[in-house]
Design an enzyme around this catalytic site. Structure first.
Site, PDB file in Angstrom:
ATOM      1  N   HIS A 130      52.218  23.649  68.108  1.00  0.00           N
ATOM      2  CA  HIS A 130      53.041  22.601  68.892  1.00  0.00           C
ATOM      3  C   HIS A 130      53.549  23.568  70.282  1.00  0.00           C
ATOM      4  O   HIS A 130      53.999  24.816  69.929  1.00  0.00           O
ATOM      5  CB  HIS A 130      53.945  21.813  68.423  1.00  0.00           C
ATOM      6  N   ARG A 212      53.922  36.140  62.092  1.00  0.00           N
ATOM      7  CA  ARG A 212      54.483  35.030  61.084  1.00  0.00           C
ATOM      8  C   ARG A 212      53.928  33.884  61.811  1.00  0.00           C
ATOM      9  O   ARG A 212      54.302  33.677  62.892  1.00  0.00           O
ATOM     10  CB  ARG A 212      56.055  35.335  60.680  1.00  0.00           C
ATOM     11  N   ASP A 214      53.740  29.828  62.443  1.00  0.00           N
ATOM     12  CA  ASP A 214      54.675  28.612  61.930  1.00  0.00           C
ATOM     13  C   ASP A 214      53.826  27.484  61.509  1.00  0.00           C
ATOM     14  O   ASP A 214      52.718  27.419  62.234  1.00  0.00           O
ATOM     15  CB  ASP A 214      55.434  28.375  63.215  1.00  0.00           C
ATOM     16  N   GLU A 243      53.408  30.309  57.159  1.00  0.00           N
ATOM     17  CA  GLU A 243      54.453  29.665  56.551  1.00  0.00           C
ATOM     18  C   GLU A 243      53.917  28.432  55.754  1.00  0.00           C
ATOM     19  O   GLU A 243      54.030  27.331  56.122  1.00  0.00           O
ATOM     20  CB  GLU A 243      55.474  29.017  57.541  1.00  0.00           C
ATOM     21  N   HIS A 323      65.980  30.651  57.834  1.00  0.00           N
ATOM     22  CA  HIS A 323      66.590  29.705  58.901  1.00  0.00           C
ATOM     23  C   HIS A 323      66.440  28.068  58.751  1.00  0.00           C
ATOM     24  O   HIS A 323      66.932  27.382  59.255  1.00  0.00           O
ATOM     25  CB  HIS A 323      65.992  30.101  60.334  1.00  0.00           C
ATOM     26  N   ASP A 324      65.414  27.910  57.747  1.00  0.00           N
ATOM     27  CA  ASP A 324      65.044  26.604  57.360  1.00  0.00           C
ATOM     28  C   ASP A 324      65.726  26.004  56.148  1.00  0.00           C
ATOM     29  O   ASP A 324      65.631  24.607  55.936  1.00  0.00           O
ATOM     30  CB  ASP A 324      63.598  26.608  57.161  1.00  0.00           C
ATOM     31  N   ARG A 372      72.572  28.971  60.570  1.00  0.00           N
ATOM     32  CA  ARG A 372      72.084  29.967  61.742  1.00  0.00           C
ATOM     33  C   ARG A 372      73.202  30.381  62.196  1.00  0.00           C
ATOM     34  O   ARG A 372      73.427  30.361  63.401  1.00  0.00           O
ATOM     35  CB  ARG A 372      71.221  29.251  62.549  1.00  0.00           C
TER      36      ARG A 372
END
Length: 484
Positions: A130, A212, A214, A243, A323-324, A372
């Site tokens: 996206h 990496r 997403d 991921e 970060h997730d 974060r």
């Protein structure tokens, strides 16, 4: 014409890599980015939010390389760096431009030179599922409606498009998890595929060492087959990490990724090391933070490693947090000794261990965006864990052979784990997670190779929240151990 590289072997350098994940806007502000000079940035250390920029930049990352290399880091993984209206930059509007707030293309070039000059590597975050509402082709669609020649770059359900819908109102187009800020690409369109593959090639030719990727499970497999051919054509030693949070076998058959973000090794290690002190309340079926006993941890690790070939296991990106998800110290309620045990378990597995920025100074933010937070470069740090991290990465380097071939694990009482090297059967690791009880060491210990915490060799006892790597007398079995 691309040569046939669909089954190219995974990069050998990953086996010995130690990765450090950087969230650029919150890592380090250099003060040398001209594009920031006339802008209003949030004060450094402002509470993390979805909106707002604190001004971390790529020159700041360069300034931190001495610190990172001292820890034992050999590879950086940066979350997205391309132009975006979001501080996390997963809303890209130009895949061919490094965000000016980060220092632009020149800053990335300088970072690549600095890293390669130190023998270090760099992987970037590729968000090819996206884009952001500001992406040039989507903007064209918003301005021109059905008359836009780019209408087939996206999947439109109804006109007019409503990029900022009211509650309950449809935006009219496919977007990631129904978020109108993130229009999904139509990968069935050859022009879309070509644009994204060209972007991937561009930055590899500029010198990055891998990608990496997403949310790759939402992109057709055929695209990733083409992506791998492109990557390995440019650089056969580039690392491709997807991921995928769970079973990634469909993507790890040799024609798509080298490895994935191995969250399963991370959450299971945290859940075992925390014991009864695990922080409750976080709900994510792909990152389940629930109490885990030794048998449960062994079952999770054996299942995860058993899914893949040894070559794939050596190419995984193993991580505790990111970060997730909540930071490891948040999950462990600030228990640095439990963090040491969880990191030890991670470092003993094949693949590259990944440290989330700020772990080494005790950052402990909760679920995103709290995880974060800004790195505290000035003033006191929450907890200085740099030596602990350095020691663990050094241990990993010294045990490269046993780690590559794996361990045979068994439980020792309620709170102990014993691992024996498959390569060198006389090399073992003993870990005690208990916060109160000691764990009796084997009587046939020949030599202590490494220790963390309270180890009484005379009494042959391992103190609470401690670990030891030792060699045993050849030909003698390690007897059962007891907690005292």
């Amino acid at each position: 014409m691309l040569r046939d590289v669909s089954t190219a072997s995974t990069p050998a350098w990953v086996t010995e890599a130690v990765v450090y994940q950087v969230f650029p806007d919150r890592f380090r502000r250099s003060g040398r980015v001209k594009a920031q000079s006339s802008l209003v940035l949030q004060p450094w250390g402002t509470s993390p939010q979805q909106q707002g920029f604190q001004g971390g930049d790529l020159h700041g990352v360069i300034d931190a390389l001495d610190h990172l290399q001292e820890l034992g880091v050999t590879c950086l993984y940066l979350t997205p760096v391309f132009s975006s209206a979001a501080n996390h930059r997963y809303h890209a509007y130009d895949y061919f431009q490094v965000d000016p707030l980060l220092g632009g293309d020149a800053a990335l070039d300088a970072l690549i030179r600095a890293l390669h000059g130190r023998g270090m590597r760099l992987i970037l975050d590729g968000v090819f599922n996206h884009c952001g509402r500001g992406f040039w082709a989507f903007h064209h669609l918003l301005e021109n409606g059905p008359s836009s020649p780019y209408r087939d770059w996206f999947t439109v359900h109804q006109w007019p498009l409503i990029p900022y819908p009211r509650k309950g109102q449809s935006c009219g187009y496919s977007c990631w998890w129904n978020d109108p800020a993130l229009p999904k690409f139509n990968h069935a369109n050859p022009a879309v595929r070509d644009h994204l593959l060209t972007a991937g090639r561009h930055w590899l030719e500029r010198g990055i060492d891998g990608w990496r990727l997403d949310v790759p499970d939402e992109v057709p497999h055929a695209f990733w087959v083409d992506f791998r051919r492109m990557v390995k054509d440019v650089n056969p030693n580039a690392w491709i990490v997807g991921e995928i949070w769970g079973d990634a076998r469909p993507w790890l058959q040799g024609d798509q990724f080298d490895g994935v973000m191995n969250y399963r090794l991370g959450w299971s290690s945290l859940c075992w090391a925390a014991g009864a002190r695990l922080r409750p309340g976080y709900r994510n079926p792909m990152y389940p933070l629930n109490r885990l006993d030794g048998e449960g941890w062994i079952a999770c690790v054996n299942q995860t490693l058993g899914w893949y070939s040894p070559e794939v296991n050596r190419s995984q990106l193993n991580l505790l947090d990111s970060h997730d998800v909540p930071r490891a110290l948040h999950t462990l309620r600030g228990d640095a000794k439990a963090l040491r045990l969880a990191l030890l378990l991670l470092c003993l597995q094949p693949g590259a261990p990944c440290l989330y920025y700020g772990t080494e100074v005790g950052l402990s933010g909760g679920p995103e965006p709290a995880c974060r937070e800004a790195y505290p470069w000035s003033g006191p740090v929450p907890e200085d864990l740099r030596q602990m991290v350095k020691d663990l990465f050094g241990l990993r380097q010294s045990l490269a052979g046993p780690i590559a071939d794996g361990w045979t694990w068994c439980v020792q009482g309620e709170d102990g784990l014993l691992g024996r090297s498959r390569r060198s059967p006389t090399v073992s690791v003993l870990i005690n997670r208990s916060r109160r009880r000691r764990l009796t060491c084997p009587k046939n210990v020949a030599n202590v190779l490494w220790g963390a915490g309270a180890i009484d060799v005379g009494d042959q006892a391992l103190g609470p929240q401690s670990a030891v790597v030792f060699s045993s007398v050849p030909g003698e079995e390690i007897e059962a151990l007891v907690e005292t």
